[in-house]
Motif scaffolding. Structure first.
Motif, PDB file in Angstrom:
ATOM      1  N   ARG A 138     -62.198-109.192 -48.129  1.00 48.81           N
ATOM      2  CA  ARG A 138     -61.789-107.828 -48.450  1.00 48.81           C
ATOM      3  C   ARG A 138     -60.255-107.702 -48.284  1.00 48.81           C
ATOM      4  NH1 ARG A 138     -61.781-102.352 -46.196  1.00 48.81           N
ATOM      5  NH2 ARG A 138     -61.520-103.312 -44.155  1.00 48.81           N
ATOM      6  N   ALA A 139     -59.795-108.246 -47.178  1.00 53.84           N
ATOM      7  CA  ALA A 139     -58.347-108.152 -46.900  1.00 53.84           C
ATOM      8  C   ALA A 139     -57.548-108.857 -47.998  1.00 53.84           C
ATOM      9  CB  ALA A 139     -58.069-108.798 -45.530  1.00 53.84           C
ATOM     10  N   ARG A 140     -58.069-110.048 -48.355  1.00 50.66           N
ATOM     11  CA  ARG A 140     -57.355-110.780 -49.418  1.00 50.66           C
ATOM     12  C   ARG A 140     -57.354-109.983 -50.715  1.00 50.66           C
ATOM     13  NH1 ARG A 140     -58.493-114.315 -53.214  1.00 50.66           N
ATOM     14  NH2 ARG A 140     -60.713-114.115 -52.854  1.00 50.66           N
ATOM     15  N   VAL A 141     -58.570-109.471 -51.048  1.00 51.03           N
ATOM     16  CA  VAL A 141     -58.690-108.690 -52.284  1.00 51.03           C
ATOM     17  C   VAL A 141     -57.763-107.470 -52.226  1.00 51.03           C
ATOM     18  CG1 VAL A 141     -60.272-107.211 -53.581  1.00 51.03           C
ATOM     19  CG2 VAL A 141     -61.030-109.458 -52.797  1.00 51.03           C
ATOM     20  N   LEU A 142     -57.765-106.881 -51.067  1.00 48.83           N
ATOM     21  CA  LEU A 142     -56.927-105.679 -50.885  1.00 48.83           C
ATOM     22  C   LEU A 142     -55.442-106.040 -51.110  1.00 48.83           C
ATOM     23  CD1 LEU A 142     -57.826-102.825 -50.148  1.00 48.83           C
ATOM     24  CD2 LEU A 142     -57.008-103.264 -47.799  1.00 48.83           C
ATOM     25  N   ALA A 143     -55.051-107.145 -50.451  1.00 50.20           N
ATOM     26  CA  ALA A 143     -53.652-107.569 -50.580  1.00 50.20           C
ATOM     27  C   ALA A 143     -53.322-107.861 -52.044  1.00 50.20           C
ATOM     28  CB  ALA A 143     -53.432-108.837 -49.733  1.00 50.20           C
ATOM     29  N   GLU A 144     -54.274-108.521 -52.688  1.00 45.26           N
ATOM     30  CA  GLU A 144     -54.082-108.853 -54.098  1.00 45.26           C
ATOM     31  C   GLU A 144     -53.948-107.566 -54.920  1.00 45.26           C
ATOM     32  OE1 GLU A 144     -57.030-111.541 -55.991  1.00 45.26           O
ATOM     33  OE2 GLU A 144     -56.098-113.076 -54.657  1.00 45.26           O
ATOM     34  N   ALA A 173     -48.519-102.673 -57.057  1.00 44.84           N
ATOM     35  CA  ALA A 173     -47.049-102.622 -56.990  1.00 44.84           C
ATOM     36  C   ALA A 173     -46.444-103.096 -58.311  1.00 44.84           C
ATOM     37  CB  ALA A 173     -46.571-103.536 -55.827  1.00 44.84           C
ATOM     38  N   ASN A 174     -46.978-104.233 -58.801  1.00 46.21           N
ATOM     39  CA  ASN A 174     -46.457-104.739 -60.059  1.00 46.21           C
ATOM     40  C   ASN A 174     -46.663-103.740 -61.179  1.00 46.21           C
ATOM     41  OD1 ASN A 174     -45.330-107.161 -59.211  1.00 46.21           O
ATOM     42  ND2 ASN A 174     -47.291-108.256 -59.424  1.00 46.21           N
ATOM     43  N   LEU A 175     -47.883-103.197 -61.235  1.00 46.35           N
ATOM     44  CA  LEU A 175     -48.216-102.225 -62.268  1.00 46.35           C
ATOM     45  C   LEU A 175     -47.285-101.025 -62.175  1.00 46.35           C
ATOM     46  CD1 LEU A 175     -52.102-102.203 -62.446  1.00 46.35           C
ATOM     47  CD2 LEU A 175     -50.547-102.784 -64.271  1.00 46.35           C
ATOM     48  N   SER A 176     -47.055-100.569 -60.944  1.00 44.31           N
ATOM     49  CA  SER A 176     -46.215 -99.391 -60.729  1.00 44.31           C
ATOM     50  C   SER A 176     -44.815 -99.660 -61.261  1.00 44.31           C
ATOM     51  CB  SER A 176     -46.142 -99.067 -59.226  1.00 44.31           C
ATOM     52  OG  SER A 176     -47.401 -98.964 -58.678  1.00 44.31           O
ATOM     53  N   ILE A 177     -44.283-100.866 -60.965  1.00 39.28           N
ATOM     54  CA  ILE A 177     -42.945-101.190 -61.389  1.00 39.28           C
ATOM     55  C   ILE A 177     -42.894-101.278 -62.922  1.00 39.28           C
ATOM     56  CG2 ILE A 177     -41.159-103.022 -61.349  1.00 39.28           C
ATOM     57  CD1 ILE A 177     -42.213-103.536 -58.411  1.00 39.28           C
ATOM     58  N   ASP A 178     -43.957-101.951 -63.454  1.00 40.71           N
ATOM     59  CA  ASP A 178     -44.028-102.063 -64.923  1.00 40.71           C
ATOM     60  C   ASP A 178     -44.035-100.678 -65.553  1.00 40.71           C
ATOM     61  OD1 ASP A 178     -44.067-104.822 -64.779  1.00 40.71           O
ATOM     62  OD2 ASP A 178     -46.218-105.036 -65.218  1.00 40.71           O
ATOM     63  N   LEU A 179     -44.848 -99.828 -64.935  1.00 40.83           N
ATOM     64  CA  LEU A 179     -44.964 -98.463 -65.438  1.00 40.83           C
ATOM     65  C   LEU A 179     -43.626 -97.766 -65.358  1.00 40.83           C
ATOM     66  CD1 LEU A 179     -47.384 -96.832 -66.510  1.00 40.83           C
ATOM     67  CD2 LEU A 179     -47.545 -95.770 -64.254  1.00 40.83           C
ATOM     68  N   THR A 223     -36.126-105.152 -55.149  1.00 40.96           N
ATOM     69  CA  THR A 223     -35.928-103.925 -54.386  1.00 40.96           C
ATOM     70  C   THR A 223     -37.068-102.970 -54.579  1.00 40.96           C
ATOM     71  OG1 THR A 223     -33.622-104.240 -55.016  1.00 40.96           O
ATOM     72  CG2 THR A 223     -34.147-102.172 -53.889  1.00 40.96           C
ATOM     73  N   GLN A 224     -37.495-102.815 -55.864  1.00 44.78           N
ATOM     74  CA  GLN A 224     -38.575-101.895 -56.180  1.00 44.78           C
ATOM     75  C   GLN A 224     -39.856-102.312 -55.539  1.00 44.78           C
ATOM     76  OE1 GLN A 224     -37.937 -99.000 -57.515  1.00 44.78           O
ATOM     77  NE2 GLN A 224     -35.777 -99.691 -57.738  1.00 44.78           N
ATOM     78  N   LEU A 225     -40.112-103.631 -55.571  1.00 43.97           N
ATOM     79  CA  LEU A 225     -41.343-104.150 -54.963  1.00 43.97           C
ATOM     80  C   LEU A 225     -41.386-103.770 -53.494  1.00 43.97           C
ATOM     81  CD1 LEU A 225     -43.612-105.613 -56.387  1.00 43.97           C
ATOM     82  CD2 LEU A 225     -42.708-107.771 -55.528  1.00 43.97           C
ATOM     83  N   GLY A 226     -40.253-103.931 -52.855  1.00 39.70           N
ATOM     84  CA  GLY A 226     -40.194-103.584 -51.424  1.00 39.70           C
ATOM     85  C   GLY A 226     -40.470-102.102 -51.250  1.00 39.70           C
ATOM     86  N   LEU A 227     -39.926-101.299 -52.157  1.00 43.33           N
ATOM     87  CA  LEU A 227     -40.142 -99.871 -52.053  1.00 43.33           C
ATOM     88  C   LEU A 227     -41.615 -99.530 -52.167  1.00 43.33           C
ATOM     89  CD1 LEU A 227     -37.942 -97.599 -51.872  1.00 43.33           C
ATOM     90  CD2 LEU A 227     -38.456 -97.156 -54.290  1.00 43.33           C
ATOM     91  N   VAL A 228     -42.259-100.108 -53.176  1.00 38.01           N
ATOM     92  CA  VAL A 228     -43.704 -99.849 -53.386  1.00 38.01           C
ATOM     93  C   VAL A 228     -44.506-100.300 -52.168  1.00 38.01           C
ATOM     94  CG1 VAL A 228     -45.695-100.475 -54.803  1.00 38.01           C
ATOM     95  CG2 VAL A 228     -43.556 -99.979 -55.863  1.00 38.01           C
ATOM     96  N   GLN A 229     -44.134-101.478 -51.724  1.00 40.45           N
ATOM     97  CA  GLN A 229     -44.874-101.981 -50.571  1.00 40.45           C
ATOM     98  C   GLN A 229     -44.790-101.030 -49.404  1.00 40.45           C
ATOM     99  OE1 GLN A 229     -46.865-104.327 -50.635  1.00 40.45           O
ATOM    100  NE2 GLN A 229     -46.259-105.987 -52.053  1.00 40.45           N
ATOM    101  N   ARG A 230     -43.660-100.593 -49.108  1.00 41.17           N
ATOM    102  CA  ARG A 230     -43.420 -99.670 -48.009  1.00 41.17           C
ATOM    103  C   ARG A 230     -44.251 -98.410 -48.185  1.00 41.17           C
ATOM    104  NH1 ARG A 230     -38.139-100.408 -47.978  1.00 41.17           N
ATOM    105  NH2 ARG A 230     -37.556 -98.387 -48.911  1.00 41.17           N
ATOM    106  N   TYR A 231     -44.191 -97.911 -49.439  1.00 38.87           N
ATOM    107  CA  TYR A 231     -44.923 -96.703 -49.738  1.00 38.87           C
ATOM    108  C   TYR A 231     -46.414 -96.880 -49.505  1.00 38.87           C
ATOM    109  CZ  TYR A 231     -46.974 -92.865 -52.346  1.00 38.87           C
ATOM    110  OH  TYR A 231     -47.739 -91.800 -52.715  1.00 38.87           O
ATOM    111  N   LEU A 232     -46.945 -98.011 -49.986  1.00 42.09           N
ATOM    112  CA  LEU A 232     -48.365 -98.276 -49.819  1.00 42.09           C
ATOM    113  C   LEU A 232     -48.715 -98.354 -48.340  1.00 42.09           C
ATOM    114  CD1 LEU A 232     -49.238-100.827 -52.617  1.00 42.09           C
ATOM    115  CD2 LEU A 232     -50.132 -98.523 -52.338  1.00 42.09           C
ATOM    116  N   ALA A 233     -47.827 -99.008 -47.598  1.00 47.04           N
ATOM    117  CA  ALA A 233     -48.062 -99.096 -46.162  1.00 47.04           C
ATOM    118  C   ALA A 233     -48.088 -97.725 -45.540  1.00 47.04           C
ATOM    119  CB  ALA A 233     -46.977 -99.975 -45.522  1.00 47.04           C
TER     120      ALA A 233
END
Lengths: 264, 181
Positions: free
Chosen positions: B135-141, B147-153, B166-176
């Motif tokens: 589950r954790a792996r799937v979740l991380a994936e 994040a990728n989709l968000s950036i693409d979007l 930079t954006q990836l880091g931003l998304v990651q932070r946000y998700l966290a």
């Protein structure tokens, strides 16, 4: 055996009477003082001893038929006669009673033993001697048991009133010291004499009649009747001889018993 | 006639009356005394002891046999007692063995059950762990994908390429941050 009067003619008198009755008992064989009776007396002694010798030569735990038969006879004299009549102390007298019984029995049986046909007890010598011997034995037994009081008890059994003592004394004296041995001897002697006379007369006259048939004719046929009757009496005498031997022994035991136990 | 006469034997010289029959003949009396004495002493000295001896032997033999029989009986009795005792012991022992076996089996059963239970729970725990990890792996994936989709979007919206790192880091932070809410 019937002894002939030489001029007796069987064709006329039918039977030859002996000159006197002694001739039925006098036997022809004789060497000095040893006649057939004397020989038969010793033969009887020999037979008694031989029977006992062969029965007890090698006594076995499981007796042979012969030993068992003699055992039964001995046991009868010891248990029924000696101990049975006299009591526990009677065992002392058992050898005497056994000797008496066997000797008289064999002597009696000679009466009906073929070829012997003569009871030695039909001679007064033997019964008289044995009766006197029994007399001595029971008087001595009484004196040894009771001392001289024996004669007192002998004359007056306990409980006799004083007034009757002389009479009872005489009766008892005569009956015990005279009649007892006399009757003991005569009973045996007379029975065997009578038996012997009957057998001799019937068997011998029977044979004589039958043998005389060619001379005397049908009259001689009576011989068969005499001979048949003789054979019947022969069987009866078997009973008498055994019984008389037993009675002689039994009465001897009874006399010894009365000497030892005056109260009876 | 002749036969009858041979039966009829010659008379002896003696002339006597019937009374002679009642008087003992001396020779016969002496013979009788001697013969009876021989018989009596033979019995008294030889036959009677032999009779007594044979009787005694028989008595002893019978007594001995009875004694032997008694002994054999006692022996058999004690043997029987022994056998009974042994039987009793064997039976008791058998019962004991069965009891022991039952106890052992019971214990074994309990052990096996326990072990099986433990194993089962272990397996369940492992499975759960694995599932968790998956589950954790799937979740991380999924998070990566989001994040990728968000950036693409966002690039599509903005119309130019964004600084992906930079954006990836931003998304990651946000998700966290989202996860923490």
């Amino acid at each position: 055996m019937i002894l002939a009067v030489p001029e007796c003619n069987v064709a006329e008198v039918t039977i030859c009477a002996p000159a006197n009755v002694n001739e039925l008992f006098e036997l022809p064989v004789r060497i000095g003082q040893i006649n057939r009776t004397v020989l038969l007396i010793f033969l009887a002694a020999f037979i008694v001893m031989a029977v006992l010798y062969f029965a007890y030569r090698r006594p076995r735990l499981v007796p042979s038929k012969f030993q068992a038969a003699v055992d039964a006879l001995v046991a009868f004299i010891r248990d029924e006669v000696a101990v049975g009549i006299i009591g526990p102390e009677g065992i002392k007298y058992a050898p005497y009673l056994l000797a008496l019984f066997l000797f008289v029995l064999v002597g009696n049986l000679f009466e009906i033993t073929p070829l012997v046909n003569f009871p030695i007890t039909s001679r007064i010598a033997l019964p008289a001697f044995l009766a006197i011997l029994t007399w001595v034995v029971f008087v001595v037994a009484g004196i040894r048991k009771q001392g001289l009081a024996y004669f007192g008890h002998l004359l007056w059994p306990p409980g006799v009133p004083t007034a009757l003592k002389p009479l009872v004394g005489v009766i008892e004296l005569v009956s015990t010291l005279l009649v007892r041995p006399f009757s003991l001897a005569v009973r045996l002697f007379a029975n065997l004499v009578a038996g012997h006379v009957m057998l001799v007369l019937l068997l011998v006259s029977g044979v004589a009649f039958i043998a005389a048939i060619p001379e005397v004719g049908a009259k001689g046929l009576f011989g068969f009747a005499w001979f048949g009757l003789g054979l019947a009496i022969w069987v009866f005498e078997l009973l008498v001889t055994v019984l008389q031997a037993y009675i002689f022994t039994l009465l001897s035991a009874v006399y010894i018993q009365t000497s030892l136990h005056p109260e009876h | 006639m002749l036969f009858a006469q041979t039966l009829i034997l010659a008379a002896e010289d003696k002339e006597g009356s019937g009374l002679d029959l009642l008087l003992p003949a001396t020779n016969e009396l002496i013979a009788g005394i001697i013969a009876f004495a021989i018989v009596f002493f033979f019995i008294r000295l030889w036959a009677w002891p032999a009779i007594e001896r044979s009787l005694e032997q028989r008595q002893q033999a019978i007594a001995g046999q009875l004694e032997d029989a008694e002994k054999a009986k006692a022996e058999a009795e004690s043997l029987l007692q022994d056998y009974k005792k042994q039987m009793e012991e064997a039976r008791a022992k058998g019962a004991e063995i069965i009891e022991e076996a039952r106890a052992t089996a019971e214990k074994l059963k309990a052990d096996i059950l326990e072990k099986a239970n433990a194993e089962a729970s272990q397996i369940v725990a492992k499975a759960r762990e694995e599932a968790e990890a998956e589950r954790a792996r799937v979740l991380a994936e999924a998070r990566q994908e989001v994040a990728n989709l968000s950036i693409d979007l966002a690039e599509r919206v903005v119309g130019e390429a964004l600084d992906r790192e930079t954006q990836l880091g931003l998304v990651q932070r946000y998700l966290a941050e989202l996860e923490q809410m």
